[in-house]
Design a protein around this motif. Structure first.
Motif, PDB file in Angstrom:
ATOM      1  N   THR A 164      67.114 -19.031  64.052  1.00  0.00           N
ATOM      2  CA  THR A 164      68.416 -18.383  64.860  1.00  0.00           C
ATOM      3  C   THR A 164      68.616 -17.301  64.305  1.00  0.00           C
ATOM      4  OG1 THR A 164      69.651 -19.701  63.340  1.00  0.00           O
ATOM      5  CG2 THR A 164      68.968 -20.972  65.376  1.00  0.00           C
ATOM      6  N   ILE A 165      69.388 -16.520  65.118  1.00  0.00           N
ATOM      7  CA  ILE A 165      69.962 -15.277  64.811  1.00  0.00           C
ATOM      8  C   ILE A 165      71.418 -15.483  64.238  1.00  0.00           C
ATOM      9  CG2 ILE A 165      70.747 -13.023  65.479  1.00  0.00           C
ATOM     10  CD1 ILE A 165      68.707 -13.276  67.984  1.00  0.00           C
ATOM     11  N   PRO A 166      71.889 -15.289  62.900  1.00  0.00           N
ATOM     12  CA  PRO A 166      73.024 -15.530  62.384  1.00  0.00           C
ATOM     13  C   PRO A 166      74.229 -14.283  62.820  1.00  0.00           C
ATOM     14  CG  PRO A 166      71.838 -14.352  60.605  1.00  0.00           C
ATOM     15  CD  PRO A 166      70.848 -14.776  61.987  1.00  0.00           C
ATOM     16  N   SER A 167      75.374 -14.422  62.833  1.00  0.00           N
ATOM     17  CA  SER A 167      76.301 -13.566  63.039  1.00  0.00           C
ATOM     18  C   SER A 167      76.390 -12.544  62.113  1.00  0.00           C
ATOM     19  CB  SER A 167      77.818 -14.120  63.356  1.00  0.00           C
ATOM     20  OG  SER A 167      78.405 -14.717  62.296  1.00  0.00           O
ATOM     21  N   TRP A 168      76.936 -11.106  62.467  1.00  0.00           N
ATOM     22  CA  TRP A 168      76.968 -10.203  61.373  1.00  0.00           C
ATOM     23  C   TRP A 168      77.780 -10.554  60.435  1.00  0.00           C
ATOM     24  CZ3 TRP A 168      75.379  -6.780  58.374  1.00  0.00           C
ATOM     25  CH2 TRP A 168      76.317  -5.834  57.842  1.00  0.00           C
ATOM     26  N   SER A 169      78.580 -11.388  60.537  1.00  0.00           N
ATOM     27  CA  SER A 169      80.055 -11.792  59.624  1.00  0.00           C
ATOM     28  C   SER A 169      79.270 -12.780  58.683  1.00  0.00           C
ATOM     29  CB  SER A 169      81.038 -12.471  60.255  1.00  0.00           C
ATOM     30  OG  SER A 169      80.794 -13.648  60.840  1.00  0.00           O
ATOM     31  N   GLN A 207      73.100  -1.541  60.189  1.00  0.00           N
ATOM     32  CA  GLN A 207      71.817  -1.039  61.226  1.00  0.00           C
ATOM     33  C   GLN A 207      70.755  -2.038  61.200  1.00  0.00           C
ATOM     34  OE1 GLN A 207      71.409   3.025  59.895  1.00  0.00           O
ATOM     35  NE2 GLN A 207      73.433   3.855  60.497  1.00  0.00           N
ATOM     36  N   ARG A 208      70.256  -2.251  59.966  1.00  0.00           N
ATOM     37  CA  ARG A 208      69.125  -3.176  60.014  1.00  0.00           C
ATOM     38  C   ARG A 208      69.418  -4.501  60.768  1.00  0.00           C
ATOM     39  NH1 ARG A 208      68.421  -3.094  53.325  1.00  0.00           N
ATOM     40  NH2 ARG A 208      68.338  -0.804  53.405  1.00  0.00           N
ATOM     41  N   TYR A 209      70.719  -4.974  60.533  1.00  0.00           N
ATOM     42  CA  TYR A 209      71.048  -6.383  61.452  1.00  0.00           C
ATOM     43  C   TYR A 209      71.031  -5.832  62.899  1.00  0.00           C
ATOM     44  CZ  TYR A 209      73.817  -9.900  63.367  1.00  0.00           C
ATOM     45  OH  TYR A 209      74.340 -10.802  64.385  1.00  0.00           O
ATOM     46  N   ASP A 210      71.504  -4.945  63.301  1.00  0.00           N
ATOM     47  CA  ASP A 210      71.383  -4.603  64.807  1.00  0.00           C
ATOM     48  C   ASP A 210      69.953  -4.387  65.287  1.00  0.00           C
ATOM     49  OD1 ASP A 210      74.345  -4.758  64.692  1.00  0.00           O
ATOM     50  OD2 ASP A 210      74.392  -2.621  64.463  1.00  0.00           O
ATOM     51  N   ALA A 211      69.254  -3.892  64.553  1.00  0.00           N
ATOM     52  CA  ALA A 211      67.856  -3.582  65.172  1.00  0.00           C
ATOM     53  C   ALA A 211      67.029  -4.890  65.100  1.00  0.00           C
ATOM     54  CB  ALA A 211      67.147  -2.751  64.247  1.00  0.00           C
ATOM     55  N   ALA A 212      67.285  -5.745  64.113  1.00  0.00           N
ATOM     56  CA  ALA A 212      66.536  -7.010  63.947  1.00  0.00           C
ATOM     57  C   ALA A 212      67.112  -8.040  64.995  1.00  0.00           C
ATOM     58  CB  ALA A 212      66.688  -7.523  62.824  1.00  0.00           C
ATOM     59  N   ALA A 213      68.382  -8.183  65.272  1.00  0.00           N
ATOM     60  CA  ALA A 213      69.053  -8.719  66.188  1.00  0.00           C
ATOM     61  C   ALA A 213      68.472  -8.555  67.622  1.00  0.00           C
ATOM     62  CB  ALA A 213      70.571  -8.766  66.235  1.00  0.00           C
ATOM     63  N   ALA A 214      68.503  -7.111  67.848  1.00  0.00           N
ATOM     64  CA  ALA A 214      68.218  -6.749  69.174  1.00  0.00           C
ATOM     65  C   ALA A 214      66.734  -7.022  69.365  1.00  0.00           C
ATOM     66  CB  ALA A 214      68.222  -5.093  69.569  1.00  0.00           C
ATOM     67  N   PRO A 237      55.710 -17.227  61.054  1.00  0.00           N
ATOM     68  CA  PRO A 237      55.447 -15.784  61.266  1.00  0.00           C
ATOM     69  C   PRO A 237      55.518 -15.213  62.787  1.00  0.00           C
ATOM     70  CG  PRO A 237      53.411 -17.144  61.025  1.00  0.00           C
ATOM     71  CD  PRO A 237      54.778 -17.857  60.699  1.00  0.00           C
ATOM     72  N   ASP A 238      55.737 -16.221  63.629  1.00  0.00           N
ATOM     73  CA  ASP A 238      56.199 -15.548  64.945  1.00  0.00           C
ATOM     74  C   ASP A 238      57.513 -15.342  65.291  1.00  0.00           C
ATOM     75  OD1 ASP A 238      53.529 -15.848  65.572  1.00  0.00           O
ATOM     76  OD2 ASP A 238      53.623 -17.958  66.229  1.00  0.00           O
ATOM     77  N   ASP A 239      58.430 -15.819  64.486  1.00  0.00           N
ATOM     78  CA  ASP A 239      60.019 -15.805  64.570  1.00  0.00           C
ATOM     79  C   ASP A 239      60.341 -14.252  64.390  1.00  0.00           C
ATOM     80  OD1 ASP A 239      62.624 -16.046  64.646  1.00  0.00           O
ATOM     81  OD2 ASP A 239      62.533 -17.190  62.769  1.00  0.00           O
ATOM     82  N   PRO A 240      60.782 -13.716  65.396  1.00  0.00           N
ATOM     83  CA  PRO A 240      61.367 -12.188  65.460  1.00  0.00           C
ATOM     84  C   PRO A 240      62.437 -11.995  64.432  1.00  0.00           C
ATOM     85  CG  PRO A 240      62.274 -13.421  67.307  1.00  0.00           C
ATOM     86  CD  PRO A 240      61.230 -14.322  66.754  1.00  0.00           C
ATOM     87  N   TRP A 241      62.965 -13.025  63.714  1.00  0.00           N
ATOM     88  CA  TRP A 241      63.984 -12.867  62.711  1.00  0.00           C
ATOM     89  C   TRP A 241      63.470 -12.643  61.517  1.00  0.00           C
ATOM     90  CZ3 TRP A 241      68.793 -10.781  62.542  1.00  0.00           C
ATOM     91  CH2 TRP A 241      69.581 -11.025  61.362  1.00  0.00           C
ATOM     92  N   ALA A 242      62.094 -13.217  61.344  1.00  0.00           N
ATOM     93  CA  ALA A 242      61.868 -13.327  59.905  1.00  0.00           C
ATOM     94  C   ALA A 242      61.744 -12.057  59.054  1.00  0.00           C
ATOM     95  CB  ALA A 242      60.111 -13.767  60.185  1.00  0.00           C
ATOM     96  N   PRO A 243      61.354 -10.950  59.714  1.00  0.00           N
ATOM     97  CA  PRO A 243      61.288  -9.807  58.644  1.00  0.00           C
ATOM     98  C   PRO A 243      62.860  -9.390  58.097  1.00  0.00           C
ATOM     99  CG  PRO A 243      60.224  -9.291  60.728  1.00  0.00           C
ATOM    100  CD  PRO A 243      60.765 -10.717  60.845  1.00  0.00           C
ATOM    101  N   MET A 244      63.905  -9.704  58.784  1.00  0.00           N
ATOM    102  CA  MET A 244      65.325  -9.685  58.478  1.00  0.00           C
ATOM    103  C   MET A 244      65.739 -10.615  57.399  1.00  0.00           C
ATOM    104  SD  MET A 244      68.048  -7.741  58.260  1.00  0.00           S
ATOM    105  CE  MET A 244      69.449  -7.639  57.904  1.00  0.00           C
ATOM    106  N   ALA A 245      65.058 -11.928  57.609  1.00  0.00           N
ATOM    107  CA  ALA A 245      65.008 -12.769  56.653  1.00  0.00           C
ATOM    108  C   ALA A 245      64.540 -12.749  55.370  1.00  0.00           C
ATOM    109  CB  ALA A 245      64.818 -14.206  57.130  1.00  0.00           C
ATOM    110  N   ARG A 246      63.259 -12.178  55.269  1.00  0.00           N
ATOM    111  CA  ARG A 246      62.537 -11.777  53.966  1.00  0.00           C
ATOM    112  C   ARG A 246      63.448 -10.886  53.296  1.00  0.00           C
ATOM    113  NH1 ARG A 246      58.180 -11.711  57.645  1.00  0.00           N
ATOM    114  NH2 ARG A 246      56.736 -13.557  57.695  1.00  0.00           N
TER     115      ARG A 246
END
Length: 560
Positions: free
Chosen positions: A56-61, A83-90, A10-19
Motif C-alpha cells: 500500500t502507499i502510506p500517507s506522507w504524514s 520529493q522522493r515520496y511524491d515520485a514513488a507515490a505517483a 519485486p512487482d510492488d511499485p512501492w518497493a524501491p521507496m520501502a527499501r
C-alpha cells in the motif's frame, strides 16, 4: 532476537521507496519498537502499514514521522525525502481505467450519461462509475474537495447509504472533472429531477381557522388537550381574537394552575415553612399567592407562544417546560426594569474590589437585588439577610447591619467609577423599584387577645383537614387502591402521627386527638362515614373543604 522484516514483492511499485526507508532505519540503528514509541505508533503499524511494509502507499504524514524518528530533522533533507515520496507515490498509483479522451464527440459517448439515470440507485451507480473513470480513491476525492467532503461522506455517498445534497453532488462531480471532461450542470439537472420525483408528500395539518369554525371554543381542559393533539396550539391561538382568545386563555389557566402548584409552589412553600400554604392554592397567603400567580402567568404565556407542534400529552409537555418558562419570565421581568437578566460581575469590578470574597458576593447581590420589583420592608436593601451571609463567608459572628451598609456604600462607590454602566444597571432599576406600603398611622401593635382553647383546636383541625383532603386527592389519582384504604392511611398519618407538642395544654384525663381518631378507625361505621364525607368533598369542588366539625370529641363522629 528481533523478527526479520517481511520480504518485499519485486512487482510492488512501492518497493524501491520501502527499501530506502528500511536502509534509513538500519543506518539509524533504531528498532521498530523504539520508532513506535517516538511517534506514538506501534511497531507493527510502522513496519507493515506506515512506510516499509509494501503493498500500500502510506500517507506522507506517516512517512515524515518515520524519517523524523530515524533522526532526519534538517529541513533540506526532509524536502528531499518529500520529493522522493511524491515520485514513488505517483509511480505506484495505477493509471485511470478510462483515460481522459482527447476528442470531443467520441469521448463524450464513453463517459457516464447522467440523463440515463431514472432512480436513486441508478444515479449512485453513475457516481461510482464516474469516480472509477477519474481514477480517484475516496481519500483523493476528499482531499481535492478542500475540506468540503469527508472521506466517510464520500464512502456513504457511493455505497448508497445517504442521498446527497445538491452542494455535495456539485463538489463531487467538480473534483472528478479535474481528471476527465464532465458536464457538471448535466449531473445537477439529473439530481434535481430524481429528487423531485422521489420527494415525500408533506403531511397536511388541518387549518387552524377551519378547525375553529367546526366547533365553538370551550373553557375546558379536555378541549385544550384535544386541540393540542390536532393542531399546533400557538399557531391556533394566533388566529384568535376577542372572546375566543380569552376563552382559550382561560382553559390554559385551568390546566396550568394545578400543575404549577403541585410541581413548583407546593415544594417552595414547604421549604419556606409555610405548611398551610402548601395544602392548597386556595389557602395561599397574599404574598405567596402573588408568586404563584406570576408563575402561572409565565407558564400560560410560554404555552401559547412555544407550543408550535402537535402535542399528544399536553400536561407532560407543560411539566417539561416549567423551568424554561419560569426562567424566561424572570429574565423578561428583570429586563423590563433595566436590570441585568443574568447578573455577572465585570472583570474591572472584580479587580477594583481586589477579588475579595465578601465584597464580590455583595456586588453580585446588589446587581441581582436591583432587578427585584419590590424593596425589602421599609428599607432599600435586605440588610439582615446579607448580614447573615457575611457571617458565613467571613466566618465572623455578630455582624450588624451598620457594617453591611458601609460595605454597600463602598461597593456602590466603586461601581460609580463607570458612570454610564452604573446608571444603566444600578441607578435606573433602583428608580423603578416599588417600596412596600407602610401603615398610615404607626402605632404600637395591639395586644393579641388570648384565644380559647377550643378556638385554637378548631384552627388546627381546619389545617389538618385540608392537608388530609389534598393528600387523599393526590394518592387516589396516583394509586389504584380502595378509597377506604387510602383514607385510613392518610388520616392515621396526619391526625394521629404528630408529636403531641400541640396538646400540652390538654387537661388531665381528657383523651387526645390520636385516641379519638383510633376509636373512629376501629369502628367500620365510623370509617364508612369518613370515606363518604371525604369523597363528597373531592367529587364536589364547589363544596368547602372540611372544617372544624371534622373532629368533635363529644360525638366521636365525622361530618362534612
Amino acid at each position: 532476537m528481533p523478527r526479520p522484516e517481511r520480504a518485499l514483492d519485486p512487482d510492488d511499485p512501492w518497493a524501491p521507496m520501502a527499501r530506502q526507508l528500511r536502509a534509513l532505519r538500519e543506518a539509524a540503528q533504531v528498532s521498530y519498537g523504539e520508532l513506535g514509541r517516538r511517534v506514538y505508533y506501534s511497531g507493527t503499524a510502522m513496519s507493515m502499514t506506515a512506510a516499509t511494509g509494501g503493498g500500500t502507499i502510506p500517507s506522507w504524514s506517516k512517512v515524515e514521522k518515520f524519517v523524523t524518528a530515524c533522526g532526519v530533522t534538517d529541513a533540506g533533507e526532509l524536502a528531499a525525502w518529500r520529493q522522493r515520496y511524491d515520485a514513488a507515490a505517483a509511480a505506484a498509483r495505477p493509471a485511470p481505467t478510462n483515460p481522459a479522451p482527447t476528442e470531443g464527440a467520441a469521448a463524450a459517448d464513453e463517459l457516464v450519461d447522467p440523463a440515463a439515470a431514472q432512480t436513486r440507485a441508478q444515479f449512485g451507480a453513475g457516481l461510482r462509475a464516474l469516480r472509477n473513470q477519474a481514477g480517484l480513491s475516496y481519500k483523493q476525492v476528499a482531499d481535492s474537495s478542500k475540506g468540503v467532503l469527508a472521506k466517510s461522506t464520500v464512502g456513504d455517498l457511493l455505497v448508497g447509504r445517504i442521498w446527497p445534497t445538491e452542494a455535495t453532488v456539485k463538489t463531487f462531480v467538480s473534483v472528478c472533472a479535474q481528471q476527465i471532461p464532465v458536464d457538471v450542470d448535466a449531473w445537477l439537472t439529473a439530481w434535481q429531477r430524481i429528487t423531485a420525483a422521489n420527494a415525500q408528500p408533506r403531511r397536511t395539518v388541518t387549518s387552524t381557522r377551519a378547525l375553529a369554525s367546526r366547533a365553538p371554543i370551550r373553557d375546558d381542559c379536555d378541549f385544550l388537550r384535544e386541540l393540542a393533539a390536532r393542531t399546533p396550539l400557538a399557531e391556533f391561538a394566533e388566529t384568535l381574537d376577542g372572546r375566543d382568545r380569552r376563552t382559550l386563555t382561560g382553559a390554559a389557566y385551568r390546566l396550568a394552575m394545578p400543575i404549577v402548584f403541585h410541581q413548583i409552589t407546593r415544594h417552595l412553600e414547604l421549604r419556606r415553612g409555610h405548611v398551610r400554604c402548601a395544602v392548597s392554592s386556595r389557602l395561599l397567603d397574599p404574598e405567596c399567592h402573588d408568586r404563584f400567580a406570576d408563575d402561572v402567568d409565565a407558564v400560560v404565556e410560554d404555552l401559547l407562544r412555544q407550543a408550535r407542534i402537535r402535542i399528544s400529552n399536553l400536561d407532560g409537555w407543560i411539566v417539561s417546560r416549567l423551568n424554561a418558562a419560569l426562567v424566561d419570565a424572570n429574565r423578561r421581568r428583570r429586563g423590563s426594569v433595566g436590570a441585568m437578566q443574568r447578573p455577572r460581575l465585570p472583570q474591572w469590578l472584580q479587580k477594583a474590589l481586589h477579588d475579595d470574597a465578601w465584597l464580590t458576593w455583595l456586588a453580585l447581590s446588589i446587581l441581582d437585588w436591583v432587578g427585584v420589583p419590590v424593596a425589602a420592608g421599609n428599607g432599600l436593601w435586605p440588610l439582615e439577610a446579607w448580614a447573615q451571609r457575611h457571617e458565613k463567608i467571613t466566618s465572623t459572628y455578630g455582624t450588624d447591619t451598620a457594617a453591611v451598609e458601609r460595605d454597600i456604600a463602598r461597593v456602590l462607590t466603586v461601581m460609580r467609577c463607570r458612570p454610564a454602566w452604573y446608571e444603566r444597571f444600578v441607578q435606573e432599576p433602583l428608580a423603578r423599584k416599588q417600596q412596600r406600603l407602610r401603615p398610615l398611622y404607626e402605632e404600637e401593635e395591639p395586644q393579641v387577645a388570648l384565644r380559647q382553647r377550643r378556638e385554637a383546636q378548631d384552627d388546627r383541625l381546619l389545617e389538618l383537614s385540608n392537608r388530609a383532603i389534598e393528600e387523599i386527592r393526590i394518592r387516589m389519582g396516583r394509586r389504584r387502591q380502595a378509597p377506604e384504604t387510602v383514607v385510613t392511611e392518610v388520616i392515621t398519618e396526619i391526625f394521629a402521627g404528630g408529636t403531641g407538642a400541640d396538646e400540652l395544654d390538654r387537661p388531665p384525663g381528657e383523651d387526645g386527638l390520636d385516641t379519638h381518631i383510633a376509636n373512629l378507625l376501629v369502628d367500620p361505621d365510623g370509617v364508612g362515614r369518613i370515606v363518604t364525607a371525604v369523597l363528597a368533598v373531592i367529587n364536589d369542588s364547589s363544596q368547602p373543604v372540611l372544617g372544624p366539625d371534622v373532629y368533635a370529641p363529644e360525638q366521636h363522629d365525622v361530618a362534612a
